[in-house]
Motif scaffolding. Structure first.
Motif, mmCIF file in Angstrom:
data_model
loop_
_atom_site.group_PDB
_atom_site.id
_atom_site.type_symbol
_atom_site.label_atom_id
_atom_site.label_comp_id
_atom_site.label_asym_id
_atom_site.label_seq_id
_atom_site.Cartn_x
_atom_site.Cartn_y
_atom_site.Cartn_z
ATOM 1 N N ILE A 59 0.863 -1.184 0.000
ATOM 2 C CA ILE A 59 0.000 0.000 0.000
ATOM 3 C C ILE A 59 0.894 1.226 0.000
ATOM 4 N N CYS A 60 0.721 2.090 -0.991
ATOM 5 C CA CYS A 60 1.476 3.332 -1.068
ATOM 6 C C CYS A 60 0.738 4.401 -0.259
ATOM 7 N N ILE A 61 1.422 4.979 0.722
ATOM 8 C CA ILE A 61 0.848 6.025 1.561
ATOM 9 C C ILE A 61 1.393 7.368 1.092
ATOM 10 N N SER A 62 0.499 8.288 0.746
ATOM 11 C CA SER A 62 0.934 9.587 0.248
ATOM 12 C C SER A 62 0.249 10.716 0.999
ATOM 13 N N ARG A 63 1.015 11.754 1.254
ATOM 14 C CA ARG A 63 0.501 12.962 1.878
ATOM 15 C C ARG A 63 -0.311 13.717 0.840
ATOM 16 N N HIS A 64 -1.456 14.283 1.244
ATOM 17 C CA HIS A 64 -2.358 14.925 0.293
ATOM 18 C C HIS A 64 -3.012 16.123 0.950
#
Length: 554
Positions: A59-64
């Protein structure tokens, strides 16, 4: 995979990998789900979930943020899990999650996550620690969460940032004069003077000069509360006393709702360092203590509503009813615990409110300390909170002028603080002195302070832009008039034998007020000891009295 400094320094704690045996123990709390490559598992500002444990894929976790900016934080591979404090608190997530490859994962609801943390103590400790560190990373890197747009020094910004910082909520500030995205946003919305600042929620909604209530709705700290729910305990105030009640009551199986006006931790959260709290020989900051207590309350399933000031307490029916300010919703509780503390006392200065947040402050957090630069500041007050603030501010400012009305600190401050103040070269104590005038403008804020020496009657002008007021507080009990809770001549709530007409045979519990089922603890209670440890003790002690009251009702 990009990992930021917080994760680099504490990778094993922030990104722990679960052993197969541990995953097997988690299986009974979750269910198996599958995702295709590129599929979105959760979306910032929108999705609610408990935790995902990766079994296959990643799972890629990205700040948004709501402006569409996105940056990768990390990837969770097999044996790792996705989630942070938002999930434990039942608020929408602040990050995006996408599948990399064919993903199989265990998904846990918020309720299942809490059940896991309580049932599996060692495993739960590792999960909670990881959640906390991940939130710290979000706060430190400031590339996600809420976006505030305004020119530096805008008077509304300090209040919004103070509220966000106090509640540990990630955000960043953009100056439309320097940032292209902020400038484009302003060109689109054409804000008028009364519209500043603009605030962009994680889900993309744009708010014009929002209140903290609006921000609470935006970030999920102020959930929708149903008038049909009946809580075992409604706690009014999330200071140390209220948090202690919430933790102990929820851990013993009672349903608990906490209503807090501003931020968890109350006035204690603003203390730079609490050095006489049992178990912390080197001291602990009020913010750190409050943050740990907040997470602990979420672990046991406490429902927290911030900002949610109580407007009325109605005692003529049972269950008891609490009405929130600005809302006609009546919340029902079998018992109500009043830990509503006190309101900051204000000196009698004609234009004081003009400079609140623009040079006059009632606490000294890192936000306020950061404004001091290398300037001189004035601090008014002679109690322990004032002493702690003076020492803290002395490390951030050129000089601290400490004003007290008495001829010494001996009768109002602990000796260890008096000695520390005396040993700090850039703290100057002005005895028998007070502020008599504030000068400045709406645009520039506070610019000058006039101080009078009450012995010589000499008045001196200081070109000082920051004043910190620590002159005590008055009990926050004005909203209790519709219930008839008895208070003393200073407005503090009477409990136990202090209630008029109470006697040893009345059956009234020691922390119960004149109204059955309504209890008072902490600073708002008459004859209480105004110390954090005492407040926490009362918060724990009241729970057994709540059990006794509920048993008598049954």
């Amino acid at each position: 995979m990009a990992i930021y400094d917080t994760f680099k320094n504490r990778t094993d704690q922030a990104l722990p990998k679960l052993a197969p045996a541990e995953i097997k123990r988690i299986q009974r709390f979750g269910k198996l789900v599958c995702f295709q490559d590129g599929e979105q598992l959760f979306e910032a500002g929108i999705s609610y979930f408990g935790m995902y444990v990766v079994l296959k894929g990643a799972i890629c976790i990205s700040r948004h943020d709501g402006l569409g900016n996105e940056s990768i934080i990390t990837e969770h591979g097999p044996g790792e899990f996705a989630g942070e404090i938002s999930q434990l608190a039942g608020a929408p997530t602040l990050v995006n999650g996408h599948a990399i490859g064919q993903v199989e994962a265990l998904t846990l609801s918020i309720e299942s996550l809490r059940a896991l943390i309580i049932a599996e103590a060692e495993l739960g400790e590792r999960i909670v620690r990881a959640f906390i560190i991940r939130r710290v990373e979000q706060i430190e890197n400031k590339d996600g969460g809420l976006v505030l747009v305004a020119a530096p020094g805008h008077p509304s910004m300090h209040a919004l940032q103070g509220w966000l910082n106090s509640n540990g909520l990630p955000h960043r500030v953009l100056d439309p004069r320097e940032d292209e995205q902020a400038r484009a946003l302003c060109e689109h919305y054409q804000p008028q003077t009364q519209d500043w600042p603009l605030v962009v929620c994680p889900n993309g909604d744009v708010k014009r000069n929002p209140s903290i209530v609006t921000l609470g709705r935006c970030l999920g700290t102020l959930p929708e509360l149903s008038p049909d729910d009946i809580w075992d305990v409604i706690v009014v105030g999330a200071g140390p006393a209220g948090l202690a009640t919430a933790v102990y009551a929820a851990s013993e199986g009672l349903s608990v709702l906490v209503l807090e006006t501003r931020a968890y931790g109350g006035q204690a959260a603003a203390s730079a360092r609490i050095e006489n709290y049992l178990g912390f020989p080197t001291g602990i900051s009020g913010g750190a203590l409050a943050g740990r207590a907040f997470v602990q309350s979420q672990k046991f399933g406490v429902k927290m509503a911030i900002p949610a000031p109580a407007g009325r307490l109605l005692c003529d029916t049972y269950p008891l009813q609490v009405e929130m300010c600005g809302s006609l919703t009546l919340l029902q509780g079998r018992t109500v615990v009043l830990s509503c503390g006190a309101r900051y006392r204000r000196p009698s200065l004609a234009n004081l409110r003009q400079f609140e947040g623009k040079g006059v402050y009632y606490w000294a957090s890192p936000l306020e300390a950061g404004l001091c630069g290398s300037e001189e500041v004035i601090l008014v007050g002679g109690g322990n909170s004032a002493g702690q603030a003076a020492v803290y501010l002395s490390t951030h400012s050129a000089k601290v002028h400490m004003l007290i009305r008495k001829d010494s600190l001996a009768s109002t401050m602990s000796s260890y603080l008096i000695e520390r103040i005396a040993a700090t070269p850039n703290i100057e104590l002005h005895t028998e002195s007070e502020i008599v005038a504030l000068e400045g403008s709406d645009e520039e804020g506070l610019q000058q302070v006039r101080v009078r020496d009450n012995r010589s009657r000499l008045e001196t002008d200081y070109d000082i832009c920051r004043v910190f007021l620590f002159i005590g507080a008055d009990p926050n009990t004005g909203w209790l008039g519709d219930c008839g809770v008895e208070v003393d001549d200073k407005g503090f709530i009477l409990t136990g034998y202090d209630v008029p007409g109470a006697c040893a045979t009345s059956g009234r519990a020691g922390l119960e007020t004149s109204v059955p089922g309504v209890f008072a603890i902490g600073d708002v209670r008459a004859n209480s000891t105004k110390r954090v440890a005492a407040a926490v003790g009362e918060g724990a002690a009241v729970v057994s009295q709540i059990h006794g009251f509920l048993a008598s009702r049954r």
